[in-house]
Design a protein around this motif. Structure first.
Motif, PDB file in Angstrom:
ATOM      1  N   VAL A 158       0.854  -1.185   0.000  1.00 25.56           N
ATOM      2  CA  VAL A 158       0.000   0.000   0.000  1.00 25.56           C
ATOM      3  C   VAL A 158       0.895   1.242   0.000  1.00 25.56           C
ATOM      4  O   VAL A 158       1.771   1.393   0.853  1.00 25.56           O
ATOM      5  CB  VAL A 158      -0.938   0.014   1.211  1.00 25.56           C
ATOM      6  N   VAL A 159       0.681   2.120  -0.970  1.00 26.12           N
ATOM      7  CA  VAL A 159       1.484   3.341  -1.132  1.00 26.12           C
ATOM      8  C   VAL A 159       0.555   4.529  -1.356  1.00 26.12           C
ATOM      9  O   VAL A 159      -0.617   4.351  -1.698  1.00 26.12           O
ATOM     10  CB  VAL A 159       2.455   3.200  -2.328  1.00 26.12           C
ATOM     11  N   PRO A 160       1.049   5.753  -1.201  1.00 21.76           N
ATOM     12  CA  PRO A 160       0.195   6.923  -1.444  1.00 21.76           C
ATOM     13  C   PRO A 160      -0.112   7.108  -2.922  1.00 21.76           C
ATOM     14  O   PRO A 160       0.619   6.618  -3.793  1.00 21.76           O
ATOM     15  CB  PRO A 160       1.031   8.097  -0.917  1.00 21.76           C
ATOM     16  N   ASP A 161      -1.187   7.831  -3.211  1.00 22.19           N
ATOM     17  CA  ASP A 161      -1.455   8.268  -4.572  1.00 22.19           C
ATOM     18  C   ASP A 161      -0.249   9.075  -5.067  1.00 22.19           C
ATOM     19  O   ASP A 161       0.318   9.872  -4.320  1.00 22.19           O
ATOM     20  CB  ASP A 161      -2.719   9.144  -4.601  1.00 22.19           C
ATOM     21  N   PRO A 162       0.181   8.877  -6.320  1.00 21.84           N
ATOM     22  CA  PRO A 162       1.371   9.586  -6.813  1.00 21.84           C
ATOM     23  C   PRO A 162       1.297  11.099  -6.676  1.00 21.84           C
ATOM     24  O   PRO A 162       2.323  11.756  -6.456  1.00 21.84           O
ATOM     25  CB  PRO A 162       1.430   9.179  -8.293  1.00 21.84           C
ATOM     26  N   VAL A 163       0.095  11.665  -6.786  1.00 23.98           N
ATOM     27  CA  VAL A 163      -0.056  13.122  -6.763  1.00 23.98           C
ATOM     28  C   VAL A 163       0.360  13.707  -5.412  1.00 23.98           C
ATOM     29  O   VAL A 163       0.766  14.869  -5.323  1.00 23.98           O
ATOM     30  CB  VAL A 163      -1.491  13.530  -7.131  1.00 23.98           C
ATOM     31  N   ILE A 164       0.269  12.900  -4.369  1.00 23.01           N
ATOM     32  CA  ILE A 164       0.716  13.343  -3.050  1.00 23.01           C
ATOM     33  C   ILE A 164       2.174  13.796  -3.096  1.00 23.01           C
ATOM     34  O   ILE A 164       2.612  14.663  -2.341  1.00 23.01           O
ATOM     35  CB  ILE A 164       0.551  12.204  -2.012  1.00 23.01           C
ATOM     36  N   GLY A 165       2.952  13.218  -4.003  1.00 16.91           N
ATOM     37  CA  GLY A 165       4.372  13.532  -4.088  1.00 16.91           C
ATOM     38  C   GLY A 165       4.697  14.841  -4.772  1.00 16.91           C
ATOM     39  O   GLY A 165       5.856  15.273  -4.776  1.00 16.91           O
ATOM     40  N   LEU A 166       3.704  15.508  -5.368  1.00 16.85           N
ATOM     41  CA  LEU A 166       3.983  16.763  -6.075  1.00 16.85           C
ATOM     42  C   LEU A 166       4.392  17.873  -5.111  1.00 16.85           C
ATOM     43  O   LEU A 166       3.782  18.048  -4.052  1.00 16.85           O
ATOM     44  CB  LEU A 166       2.737  17.226  -6.853  1.00 16.85           C
ATOM     45  N   ASP A 167       5.389  18.648  -5.500  1.00 13.46           N
ATOM     46  CA  ASP A 167       5.768  19.849  -4.766  1.00 13.46           C
ATOM     47  C   ASP A 167       5.081  21.034  -5.444  1.00 13.46           C
ATOM     48  O   ASP A 167       5.461  21.444  -6.540  1.00 13.46           O
ATOM     49  CB  ASP A 167       7.284  20.019  -4.787  1.00 13.46           C
ATOM     50  N   ALA A 168       4.067  21.586  -4.776  1.00 14.52           N
ATOM     51  CA  ALA A 168       3.261  22.654  -5.380  1.00 14.52           C
ATOM     52  C   ALA A 168       3.694  24.042  -4.930  1.00 14.52           C
ATOM     53  O   ALA A 168       3.010  25.026  -5.227  1.00 14.52           O
ATOM     54  CB  ALA A 168       1.784  22.430  -5.035  1.00 14.52           C
TER      55      ALA A 168
END
Length: 357
Positions: A158-168
């Motif tokens: 189980v891993v986070p949704d990839p979008v969580i990794g974005l630096d905004a």
């Protein structure tokens, strides 16, 4: 290293495009020289937007040719293996995986949300396909349990949704800057969904109450013209004034509009994720288990389901007022939660790279 990406890409759905941007960014961070080819509904646009190679996802001869030359296939992210919206998704995405396996290429399932998978044939295809891949990562425990229940016996992470990794942090919105709100605003993400419950009226009632309390209301369409239509429908149902942001704003602008709001009321999963990565409190309105799952992960409230008549507009308004009053503490808790998830999201890309070495 040459990696092929398969997902719901090139359809102008901002959530899936954000997933693509996130995966490409994470892969390049993990291995800067990586070569990426995306299977897209609009190859020219995808290639130009992300600086990658792209082929038409429907031209299976081209797909097969690029997979034959590649080092492996990434399937995901997003909710690809489901039969809720039709019977074509599972055969298509499993078919792409089977083409990769035909060419003896490793397959990495990247942070997918699984299901719902109602039909026995859909379950059979999914089980037999995923039991042949090298590694499976999924974005919530419910997805893992679903795969176990239908007979997938591979190890799953189980891993986070990839979008969580974005630096905004560097994102901005010229559209938002032109609005020059004198006070803060509440962002709203809605979509159409068939239901015997008039959930749209419930949302409208809460938004009118919030507008009368002095809050600006800004609808943010996540899936271009589809959500733009739903947003204008609700805006026109309101007695009070509201604003609908253009559906064709870039991913970065949509993240900014949501991130700079005081609160998000959202139906679309990636509106909730955009909110979380900017530490903006949100209230979820569910239409799918993935909404419930992410609200739980982020420890944010889910006011109700669009097909259940056990909530109302006044309850949504009251919850919004309570959260706005506790906004600072909620933001801090979200910030701490997301920091951990962002590190984990980058690790998913490293896992993929290792699979293809």
């Amino acid at each position: 290293m040459h990696i092929v990406l398969s997902g719901y890409y090139g359809f102008e759905n901002v959530g899936d495009e954000a997933i693509l941007l996130s995966i490409i960014t994470a892969l390049r961070k993990a291995k800067p020289e990586v070569e990426i080819t995306v299977l897209s509904n609009n190859p020219a646009s995808t290639a130009k937007t992300y600086g990658v190679q792209a082929v038409n996802r429907w031209k299976l001869k081209e797909v097969s040719a690029v997979l034959k030359q590649a080092d492996g296939l990434i399937s995901g992210g997003g909710s690809l293996l489901q039969d809720q919206t039709g019977m074509k998704s599972i055969p298509y995405y499993c078919g792409i995986i089977r083409i990769a396996k035909f060419h003896k290429k490793p397959v990495f399932v990247y942070a997918q949300g699984m299901g719902p998978i109602h039909k026995s044939m859909s379950q059979f295809i999914t089980k037999n396909t995923l039991n042949k891949v090298e590694q499976i990562t999924i974005r919530d425990e419910a997805s893992k349990q679903l795969l176990v229940d239908i007979g997938v016996n591979k190890s799953m992470t189980v891993v986070p949704d990839p979008v969580i990794g974005l630096d905004a942090s560097a994102f901005r919105s010229e559209w938002l800057e032109r609005q020059a709100f004198e006070s803060g605003y509440i962002s709203v993400s809605v979509r159409d969904w068939p239901s015997e419950v008039n959930f749209k009226q419930k949302i409208v009632e809460s938004l009118d109450l919030l507008a009368r309390s002095g809050h600006n209301i800004v609808f943010i369409p996540m899936h271009d013209e589809h959500d733009e239509k739903a947003s204008f429908e609700l805006a026109n149902m309101m007695s009070e004034k509201s604003l609908v942001a253009p559906g064709n704003l870039s991913i970065e602008e949509k993240i900014t509009v949501i991130g700079q709001s005081d609160l998000l009321i959202g139906m679309r999963l990636h509106s909730l994720i955009f909110s979380a990565i900017q530490a903006t409190p949100f209230i979820a309105i569910s239409y799918d288990p993935k909404i419930d799952a992410f609200a739980t992960i982020a420890n944010q409230p889910n006011i109700g389901h669009v097909e259940k008549d056990d909530w109302n507009g006044e309850q949504l308004f009251d919850k919004a007022v309570d959260m706005l009053a506790e906004r600072s503490s909620i933001e801090q808790a979200l910030r701490e939660q997301v920091m951990t998830l962002q590190s984990d999201a980058q690790n998913t890309a490293l896992m993929a790279i290792d699979t293809f070495k």
